[in-house]
Scaffold this motif. Sequence first.
Motif: not given
Length: 341
Positions: A270-279, A282-290, A292-297
């Motif tokens: 679920q802490f997926a890279p931005k490029a393939n989070a769409g696939g 349950d990709a997690a919410k990134g630190s910018d609240e988006v 699957g944005s690829g950056a996670y806190q």
Amino acid sequence: MVSLSAVRTHNSSLKYFSPGLVAVFVGGTSGIGFATAREFVRSTNSPHVYLVGRNPTEASRIIDELQQINPSSKLDFIKSDVSLLRNVDEVCKEIKEKENKINLLFMTVGYLTFQGRNETTEGLDRKLSLHYYARMRFAQQLAPLLTTAAKDPDPKANLSRVVTVLDPNISRNFTPNFEDLDLKTTFSLKNCGTHASAMNNFAIEHFAKAYPDSSFCHAYPSGVNTGIMREQGPVMSAIWNVVGKTVFKPFMVDLTESGERHVYASTAPQFAPKANAGGVQDAAKGSDEVTGSGAYQLSWNGEVFGPSKKLETMRSNGAEDKIWGHTEQVFKKICEEGGKV
Ligand SMILES: NC(=O)c1ccc[n+]([C@@H]2O[C@H](COP(=O)([O-])OP(=O)(O)OC[C@H]3O[C@@H](n4cnc5c(N)ncnc54)[C@H](OP(=O)(O)O)[C@@H]3O)[C@@H](O)[C@H]2O)c1
């Protein structure tokens, strides 16, 4: 909270990965780095693990232990004081000469101190260097190898993740001083903590955009009884060890559990890279609240931290560009021009 049994179930599935994952543990000779390396070696097929630190005696003991846990693992120690960025470059050069891909860069390098600013020969505060600049120099230098891992056509080999273990939380009454990010003139231990946290937060957002095939996590470990007091001398270290094992024990995460949880943070899909989070389901919410944005806190328990008004304000005021722009200037001065800041 991700339960420990869910963490263990996930970790026991990691044999799914093809043999030969490559992982670099910067700070792997003690504490959370060591515990995570041990669980990673236990959970994977024929991994190749690099431990980076200064203590060859500990490294040798750890390598013997890990070899016994998983005889198919390959283990290397690189001795270096990475508070100096030019040493970081030497370590990365050595790794790049041996590897063409890296699946996991896991960084815990650091220490606890009550002393004031302690400048390295490169002009950075030593603690801030270990908690931020050195880590991001590793990430920058090894990012192409992480991308190579991500693009492996074997779907069972394309893990590609960077984890920096510190603390994404910024104390309520503190804000970074963007005019003095390296704390040349406004150093205090509190400011050092605030800057290291904020700079890790926004640097991983930069990396997630610049290297969308890899994912980037900034993880808070909670209290863990480790060697973190080592530089306070043997007496303080021994006192901390006893206090940690008695008074604070109920409030602390057991070291082995911390290692298991950090393997989860290092590998959970679920802490997926931005490029393939769409696939990813349950990709997690990134630190910018988006999502699957690829950056996670991440918190110690595997959950992502919720929205932060303070970080949101900093983000809309251009924190990422300011912090990364400053970081690039520091890297240029020290690593390319051979000077000091
Ligand atoms: N433990 C906690 O409760 C806690 C809580 C919140 C945040 N953290 C953060 O989590 C991170 C990991 O902490 P930990 O508890 O695992 O600490 P630790 O047991 O002291 O491990 C730190 C690691 O960093 C390495 N290191 C320190 N200075 C170095 C240098 N100049 N060059 C190369 N390696 C160096 C040490 O290796 P050598 O001795 O071989 O150099 C060791 O492997 C730290 O950044 C800490 O601030 C910890």
